[in-house]
Design an enzyme around this catalytic site. Structure first.
Site, short mmCIF file in Angstrom:
data_model
loop_
_atom_site.label_atom_id
_atom_site.label_comp_id
_atom_site.label_asym_id
_atom_site.label_seq_id
_atom_site.Cartn_x
_atom_site.Cartn_y
_atom_site.Cartn_z
CB CYS A 45 -0.94 0.00 1.21
SG CYS A 45 -2.00 1.45 1.28
CB CYS A 100 -0.48 2.39 4.10
SG CYS A 100 -2.08 1.75 3.62
CG ASP A 101 3.39 1.24 4.41
OD1 ASP A 101 2.98 1.73 5.48
OD2 ASP A 101 3.24 0.05 4.10
#
Length: 195
Positions: free
Chosen positions: A32, A35-36
Site C-alpha cells: 500500500c 499507507c507507507d
C-alpha cells in the site's frame, strides 16, 4: 446460531511468493503506497504491477520520491489510458517491461530487487529502499461457497448486500462491486445492517 449474518471477510493482497518477501514486510516491502509511501520521501523505490493500482501508486510516489521504477511482467499496460499518458509525462519514472522478480535483496531491510528479463534471461537489479507490490487482491470467501454464490474471481455475488441465502448479507471488499475503498465498505456495512 443467528437470525442473520453479515459476511465481511475482506480481501488479502496477492503476493509474489519469492524469497524474503514475508520477512521484509514493513522493512521495505509494502502492498500500500498510500499507507507507507511517505516513509520513503526523497528515496528510490519500485512498484511491481501493470494495472490501475500500480500506475496510481507510481504516480503518487513520483511526487515525493527521487526515482520510481515501474516493473512489469508483460510488455503492455492493463490500465486506463489516462494513467498511462500521465506516467509518460514524469521524468523520474523508469518503466521496465518483461521482467520477473526473482528475489528481494536485503540486509536487515530491503536493499534491492533481483529480476530476470523474460525474453533474454538477463539479470536486472534495482537498488531501492522500498518495493510496493500491486498485483491484485484475493477475496477470503472460499469457506462460504456452500451458502452464497461466488463469481469467477471468488467474490460474493450480491444485490445491494443481499446474497442468494435468506438472512446472509455481505459487506466490503469481499463482494462484487466496482469500487473497493474504505468508504464503500462502510456504506455496505450500513446497508447490510438495515437490510
Amino acid at each position: 446460531l443467528a437470525k442473520s449474518v453479515i459476511i465481511a471477510a475482506g480481501v488479502k493482497h496477492r503476493t509474489i511468493n519469492v524469497p524474503h518477501e514475508e520477512e521484509l514486510i514493513g522493512k521495505g516491502v509494502s502492498y500500500c503506497a498510500v499507507c507507507d509511501g511517505a516513509f520513503y520521501k526523497g528515496k528510490d523505490v519500485a512498484v511491481i504491477g501493470d494495472a490501475n493500482t500500480a500506475l496510481q501508486y507510481t504516480l503518487m510516489l513520483s511526487d515525493i520520491c527521487n526515482k520510481v521504477y515501474l516493473c512489469m511482467l508483460f510488455d503492455k499496460f492493463f490500465a486506463d489510458q489516462t494513467l498511462v499518458d500521465r506516467l509518460k509525462e514524469k521524468e523520474n519514472i523508469i518503466i521496465t517491461k518483461e521482467i520477473s522478480l526473482k528475489e528481494f535483496l536485503h540486509k536487515d531491510e530491503l536493499t534491492g530487487l533481483k529480476f530476470e528479463n523474460t525474453k533474454t534471461n538477463e539479470e536486472v537489479i534495482f537498488n531501492v529502499d522500498a518495493c510496493f507490490v500491486a498485483i491484485g487482491q484475493v477475496p477470503n470467501n472460499e469457506r462460504f461457497k456452500n451458502v452464497v454464490d461466488l463469481d469467477d474471481k471468488g467474490y460474493i455475488i450480491s444485490t445491494d448486500t443481499t446474497t442468494k441465502t435468506k438472512g446472509i448479507y455481505v459487506a466490503g471488499d469481499c463482494r462484487t462491486k466496482h469500487v473497493r475503498q474504505l468508504t464503500t465498505a462502510v456504506g455496505d456495512g450500513a446497508i447490510a445492517a438495515m437490510n
